[in-house]
Design an enzyme around this catalytic site. Structure first.
Site, short mmCIF file in Angstrom:
data_model
loop_
_atom_site.label_atom_id
_atom_site.label_comp_id
_atom_site.label_asym_id
_atom_site.label_seq_id
_atom_site.Cartn_x
_atom_site.Cartn_y
_atom_site.Cartn_z
N GLY A 92 0.81 -1.21 0.00
CA GLY A 92 0.00 0.00 0.00
C GLY A 92 0.84 1.26 0.00
N ASP A 252 0.97 -11.15 7.49
CA ASP A 252 1.50 -10.40 6.35
C ASP A 252 2.86 -9.78 6.67
OD1 ASP A 252 -0.55 -9.00 8.01
OD2 ASP A 252 0.29 -7.22 7.06
N ASP A 262 9.29 -6.00 8.14
CA ASP A 262 8.32 -4.94 8.45
C ASP A 262 8.49 -4.41 9.87
OD1 ASP A 262 7.37 -4.99 5.92
OD2 ASP A 262 5.28 -5.38 6.43
P1 AMP Z 1 1.91 -2.68 8.28
O1 AMP Z 1 1.12 -2.57 9.53
O2 AMP Z 1 2.87 -1.55 8.06
O3 AMP Z 1 2.58 -4.00 8.11
O4 AMP Z 1 0.87 -2.52 7.07
C1 AMP Z 1 -0.32 -3.25 6.92
C2 AMP Z 1 -0.97 -2.93 5.61
O5 AMP Z 1 -1.32 -1.55 5.55
C3 AMP Z 1 -0.10 -3.16 4.39
O6 AMP Z 1 -0.92 -3.60 3.33
C4 AMP Z 1 0.47 -1.80 4.09
O7 AMP Z 1 0.85 -1.66 2.75
C5 AMP Z 1 -0.68 -0.90 4.45
N1 AMP Z 1 -0.25 0.44 4.87
C6 AMP Z 1 0.39 0.78 6.01
N2 AMP Z 1 0.61 2.11 6.05
C7 AMP Z 1 0.13 2.61 4.91
C8 AMP Z 1 0.04 3.93 4.35
N3 AMP Z 1 0.52 4.98 4.98
N4 AMP Z 1 -0.53 4.06 3.14
C9 AMP Z 1 -1.03 3.01 2.48
N5 AMP Z 1 -1.00 1.76 2.96
C10 AMP Z 1 -0.43 1.55 4.15
MG MG Z 2 3.43 -5.02 6.93
#
Ligand code: AMP
Ligand code: MG
Length: 488
Positions: A92, A252, A262
């Site tokens: 994302g 994920d 991550d």
């Molecule tokens: P994370 O918690 O960082 O592992 O992210 C979980 C999901 O949310 C993943 O699909 C990321 O790509 C998406 N994500 C996290 N932060 C953002 C952001 N600022 N913009 C878009 N997608 C995000």
């Molecule tokens: Mg992630």
């Protein structure tokens, strides 16, 4: 060393069937400038250090002008977040720029984090903030220094763009490196959308590149899963031994290669606190420090479900059963090294558990205790004051120290030799939250020297570095319970 233009890029992941990823051009940050580069990562990629000075460097890695052969894509995946299945996640706010092939035949995926909106951005803005970028940059290089499998980081690019989180922050980008960014959740996506042939396609892609020794073998998928279980058990054993809490162990965020992946609201233990919750948003402590091994098995069970069309159930179950003994073996081996024990003895687990219980009661600093333990004087008259002073209940410490002394003598342990060994097992420097925060605050004021210093010191965490002694200090009062949450 090749120049930027001579680097050999392709992107095999982008050439998997449609539905694995989407081509998305990166959206560069305004006023993008390079603020930190890891010289070790440069060497890994065989990029000449002088290339960093060229404007083309920040253009290439900041998404302005991708290099020949790069084909930026956003990959799809799904995952269990805090136990709940989310059918579509995906990159994302990151893009897989391409794979770089080095002269030795290594292939590194370059992943640009903070690169703007993609079809998987959901409600997000596609951006990353300088704060989280610095945390990931420093921690991935620190973990590597500690000998723990991890994605790596090449550089941070900062911009002038404002990004809105709990407060207004500065936008930034990180170039992350890994042989593969495939997650448990990538398999889950294809399984749960009933694209069975793509589960097999993905498995064969991963096997060909990362498990070549399994190719052509009967039951290769079962063996692949068994290896993922083993790598994950080893990884988590290393986390537990060093006192690292990941913070968001959703499926994920679990690497198919057993890498730490991550970095978000992670934390290293300061005081030894088994139930330490580093993620401010983790209300129920699902991802508390001492729950990581259990969560890892739970996550592996989700991966087993996603591979159900490829692996007979009994074989998947047998592989899962192997996690607990493997984790225990690796964990105990790491802890024996930390205790300076060469031989394995029946009472070792009890000796360790008693110590950890005493440390919990007295809230002893985990990293400092083990570093000092290296200087343990095993002579009968020694009181080991530097260690003893860390405990309120000195009698409890003395009782443990007596048992430890007996155990050391039983294998003929010699103090000086043991100390040398223990200093390679017990880091002096870890990325404590308050250290990261100090570097972040300075960086937000435009001074990246502390980021640079931490990166350099943490890349050799076992070495005494007298001029940086302050970085081995326990947290000051303000730095003890810093809130770090998911959204960054
Ligand atoms: P994370 O918690 O960082 O592992 O992210 C979980 C999901 O949310 C993943 O699909 C990321 O790509 C998406 N994500 C996290 N932060 C953002 C952001 N600022 N913009 C878009 N997608 C995000
Ligand atoms: Mg992630």
């Amino acid at each position: 060393m090749p120049s930027l233009e001579q680097l050999r890029f392709d992107n095999s992941y982008a050439h998997l069937p449609a539905g694995f990823s989407v081509r998305v051009p990166p959206q560069p940050l305004e006023d993008a400038r390079l603020v930190s580069v890891s010289p070790e990562a440069l060497r890994l990629l065989e990029i000449d250090a002088s290339e960093v000075q060229r404007p083309e460097f920040v253009e290439a890695f900041g998404g302005v002008r991708p290099l020949p052969g790069m084909e930026p894509v956003a990959a799809v995946y799904a995952g269990h977040q805090f136990g709940v299945y989310v059918p579509r996640l995906g990159d994302g706010r990151a893009l897989l720029l391409g794979e770089l092939q080095t002269s030795t035949g290594e292939r590194w995926e370059l992943n640009l984090k903070g690169s703007g909106l993609t079809p998987f951005s959901r409600r997000g803005d596609g951006r990353a903030v300088l704060r989280s970028t610095i945390r990931e940059y420093l921690c991935s290089e620190a973990m590597h220094g500690l000998g723990i499998p991890t994605t790596r980081a090449l550089c941070i690019i900062a911009g002038s763009e404002k990004v809105y989180r709990e407060e207004v922050e500065t936008g930034a980008m990180l170039i992350r490196l890994a042989p593969s960014h495939v997650r448990f959740g990538t398999f889950e996506y294809f399984h749960h959308t009933k694209q069975r042939e793509h589960v097999a396609t993905l498995a064969d892609y991963v096997l060909a590149r990362h498990f070549p020794h399994l190719e052509g073998t009967k039951d290769r998928h079962a063996r692949f899963f068994a290896e993922v279980v083993e790598r994950t058990a080893q990884l988590v054993a290393q986390w537990q031994a060093v006192g690292f809490a990941h913070g968001v162990l959703n499926t994920d965020n679990m690497s198919i290669l057993g890498l730490t992946l991550d970095y978000g609201p992670f934390g290293f233990l300061d005081d030894f606190e088994p139930g330490f919750i580093c993620n401010h948003s983790d209300d129920f402590g699902r991802y508390a420090f001492n729950k990581q091994p259990r969560i890892a098995v739970w996550n592996l069970a989700r991966l087993a479900e996603a591979l159900a069309t490829l692996i007979p159930q009994e074989e998947a179950e047998a592989a899962l059963q192997a996690f607990a003994p493997s984790f225990s073996t690796h964990f105990l081996a790491r802890m024996r090294e930390k205790l300076g024990l060469r031989e394995a003895r029946a009472g070792d687990l009890e000796l360790l558990e008693t110590l950890l219980a005493r440390m919990t009661e007295a809230r002893v600093d985990y990293t400092r205790f083990f570093r000092r333990l290296g200087r343990f004087d095993s002579s009968t008259e020694a009181r080991n004051e530097p260690l003893r002073d860390l405990f309120l209940d000195t009698a409890a410490f003395d009782a443990w120290a007596a048992a430890y002394r007996t155990r050391l003598l039983s294998e003929g342990s010699e103090d000086a030799e043991r100390c040398t060994r223990m200093e390679r097992a017990n880091p002096k420097y870890v990325l404590r939250n308050y250290l990261a925060q100090t570097a972040i605050t300075r960086a937000q004021e435009g001074d990246f020297s502390e980021v640079e210093r931490l990166r350099a010191v943490l890349s050799h965490p076992f070495d005494e570095q007298p001029e940086h002694e302050a970085l081995a200090a326990p947290p000051p009062a303000w730095g003890k319970h810093l809130a770090v949450s998911c959204s960054s």
